[in-house]
Design a protein around this motif. Structure first.
Motif, PDB file in Angstrom:
ATOM      1  N   LEU A   1       9.781  55.076 -56.540  1.00 37.48           N
ATOM      2  CA  LEU A   1       9.050  54.701 -57.761  1.00 37.48           C
ATOM      3  C   LEU A   1      10.180  53.897 -58.610  1.00 37.48           C
ATOM      4  O   LEU A   1       9.837  52.968 -59.339  1.00 37.48           O
ATOM      5  CB  LEU A   1       8.699  55.831 -58.431  1.00 37.48           C
ATOM      6  CG  LEU A   1       7.473  56.570 -57.907  1.00 37.48           C
ATOM      7  CD1 LEU A   1       6.996  57.524 -58.983  1.00 37.48           C
ATOM      8  CD2 LEU A   1       6.312  55.319 -58.151  1.00 37.48           C
ATOM      9  N   THR A   2      11.594  54.300 -58.365  1.00 39.09           N
ATOM     10  CA  THR A   2      12.497  53.267 -59.235  1.00 39.09           C
ATOM     11  C   THR A   2      12.488  51.698 -58.572  1.00 39.09           C
ATOM     12  O   THR A   2      12.577  51.122 -59.722  1.00 39.09           O
ATOM     13  CB  THR A   2      14.114  54.052 -59.006  1.00 39.09           C
ATOM     14  OG1 THR A   2      13.864  55.333 -59.547  1.00 39.09           O
ATOM     15  CG2 THR A   2      14.931  53.459 -59.639  1.00 39.09           C
ATOM     16  N   LYS A   3      12.302  51.731 -57.360  1.00 37.77           N
ATOM     17  CA  LYS A   3      12.546  50.252 -56.961  1.00 37.77           C
ATOM     18  C   LYS A   3      11.091  49.842 -57.232  1.00 37.77           C
ATOM     19  O   LYS A   3      10.910  48.308 -57.734  1.00 37.77           O
ATOM     20  CB  LYS A   3      12.472  50.285 -55.368  1.00 37.77           C
ATOM     21  CG  LYS A   3      13.791  50.593 -54.842  1.00 37.77           C
ATOM     22  CD  LYS A   3      13.790  50.736 -53.259  1.00 37.77           C
ATOM     23  CE  LYS A   3      15.189  51.103 -52.831  1.00 37.77           C
ATOM     24  NZ  LYS A   3      15.075  51.234 -51.297  1.00 37.77           N
ATOM     25  N   PHE A   4      10.024  50.360 -57.425  1.00 35.33           N
ATOM     26  CA  PHE A   4       8.641  49.729 -57.856  1.00 35.33           C
ATOM     27  C   PHE A   4       8.669  49.457 -59.215  1.00 35.33           C
ATOM     28  O   PHE A   4       8.323  48.234 -59.715  1.00 35.33           O
ATOM     29  CB  PHE A   4       7.453  50.957 -57.637  1.00 35.33           C
ATOM     30  CG  PHE A   4       6.213  50.377 -58.055  1.00 35.33           C
ATOM     31  CD1 PHE A   4       5.393  49.463 -57.435  1.00 35.33           C
ATOM     32  CD2 PHE A   4       5.590  50.802 -59.147  1.00 35.33           C
ATOM     33  CE1 PHE A   4       4.308  48.925 -57.798  1.00 35.33           C
ATOM     34  CE2 PHE A   4       4.363  50.283 -59.472  1.00 35.33           C
ATOM     35  CZ  PHE A   4       3.464  49.243 -59.100  1.00 35.33           C
ATOM     36  N   THR A   5       9.356  50.233 -60.175  1.00 36.01           N
ATOM     37  CA  THR A   5       9.457  49.866 -61.645  1.00 36.01           C
ATOM     38  C   THR A   5      10.258  48.798 -61.716  1.00 36.01           C
ATOM     39  O   THR A   5       9.716  48.187 -62.629  1.00 36.01           O
ATOM     40  CB  THR A   5       9.871  51.319 -62.261  1.00 36.01           C
ATOM     41  OG1 THR A   5       9.013  52.372 -62.027  1.00 36.01           O
ATOM     42  CG2 THR A   5       9.916  50.736 -63.684  1.00 36.01           C
TER      43      THR A   5
END
Length: 380
Positions: free
Chosen positions: A287-291
């Motif tokens: 989710l960090t990468k997606f954000t």
């Protein structure tokens, strides 16, 4: 469990030898090595997992042969309207199924996911034996693991996530079946472009098998698209991405509960604490990468749907999603959604009980792991 043994048995059962491009052997190799050395499978679990792999390979052999015999499959005009992504347990299945209930929208049905290639002798457009195979799988699964019905509404005939098709390429969060940390580490640097090209081909293959699907757009759905969103966006450049959002403080323990239920089916000593840490390791960085991706490329291709909003007003959220992809929800479509909702109400299933503490997780840890995502997408 050895790769050569699995390949030879699959080729024997299919009566075919050509697996197509060899890239799949690398992902299969990483997966099988991790299963053999880390998964702690029971004897029954090892047999079951081997059979799953062999069935996957048999289907691949049959598809590659069908492409040889019918090269026109690759000419199918595939229209992907949208792909629903988001963590598991965020309402993505609900949204996918209500959208797929609308006449004129395609989705991949669960029985197709189990055997995406026709059985020998099957008449095109008449897959009765494959449907029966899947229906028996559902019956056997729920008899052996009845608590799973409270977690995921399993049905052979309803649409479901094509993450199973990615699993057929030995990609995705395959640790849901058993602990395989070396495979997860290998995958963190893997190139998903071949897998997504293969996914596109498989969807064309499914459309070719059922010509009535032609001209109708597909709605895809898989939490594991979050792992490789760039590959998804590049492979289906015209599709919008619908992202379902729910607080990770509720989502992660729910995923842990699902994984623990599945691990109990094949792992000798399922470990709740290791499952908790595995989910932190998998979904926090994802989710960090997606954000960061959203911040980098902008929001033009994304449509955000909140979990609570979806439960409160599913028809309204479906209308919102369709409007964002240029479709209107007409009276016929709304009636179809309402019929589906009446026939599949949540109160027909037992409640799903879980807690973060069961998996050694704390709210503080989860808040830290998902801080950037929570700030960006989760409202109080």
């Amino acid at each position: 469990m050895q790769i050569d043994t699995l390949l030879v048995e699959a080729q024997r059962r299919a009566g075919l030898e050509n697996l197509g491009p060899k890239w799949i052997l690398e992902s299969l190799g990483a997966y099988v090595c991790a299963l053999r050395t880390e998964a702690d499978l029971t004897a029954a679990g090892a047999i079951q997992t081997s059979e799953i792999i062999i069935r996957i390979l048999v289907n691949r052999l049959r598809m590659i042969d069908a492409l040889r015999l019918h090269p026109e499959i690759l000419d199918e005009d595939l229209k992907v309207l949208a792909a629903i992504i988001g963590l598991p347990r965020t309402g993505s299945t609900l949204l996918q199924r209500i959208l797929a209930s609308i006449p004129g929208i395609n989705g991949v049905r669960w029985w197709e996911l189990q055997n995406f290639a026709p059985f020998p002798g099957e008449i095109r457009g008449h897959p009765a034996e494959r449907r029966r195979f899947a229906e028996q799988m559902v019956a056997d699964w729920l008899a052996a693991t009845p608590e799973f019905a409270a977690i995921h509404p399993l049905s052979a005939t309803q649409v479901d996530e094509e993450s199973i098709l990615l699993h057929n390429m030995f990609c995705g969060a395959l640790e849901f079946r058993a602990p395989i940390p070396s495979y997860v580490a290998w995958q963190s640097t893997a190139d998903f472009r071949n897998a997504y090209a293969d996914l596109r081909t498989t969807l064309k293959f499914l459309q070719w098998q059922e010509p009535s699907r032609r001209g109708k757009p597909w709605v895809l759905k898989a939490p594991e698209h979050m792992i490789a969103p760039e590959a998804l966006l590049a492979t289906f450049p015209d599709c919008k991405v619908i992202v379902t959002h729910r607080s990770p403080l509720q989502v992660v323990p729910s995923i842990c509960s699902m994984w623990y239920t599945l691990h109990r089916f094949s792992v000798a000593q399922p470990d709740r604490l290791k499952i908790g840490q595995a989910n932190r390791s998998r979904w926090g960085p994802t989710l960090t990468k997606f954000t960061a991706l959203r911040a980098r490329i902008g929001d033009d291709r994304f449509i955000d749907i909140g979990y609570r909003d979806l439960l409160k007003d599913p028809v309204g959220e479906a209308r919102k999603a369709l409007a964002a992809v240029g479709m209107a929800l007409d009276a016929r479509g709304e009636a179809a959604i309402n019929t589906w909702l009446e026939e599949n109400s949540r109160d027909q299933r037992a409640s799903h009980e879980y807690s973060a503490a069961d998996y050694g997780l704390s709210e503080r840890e989860l808040e830290d792991d998902f801080a950037s995502y929570i700030r960006r997408f989760i409202t109080a």
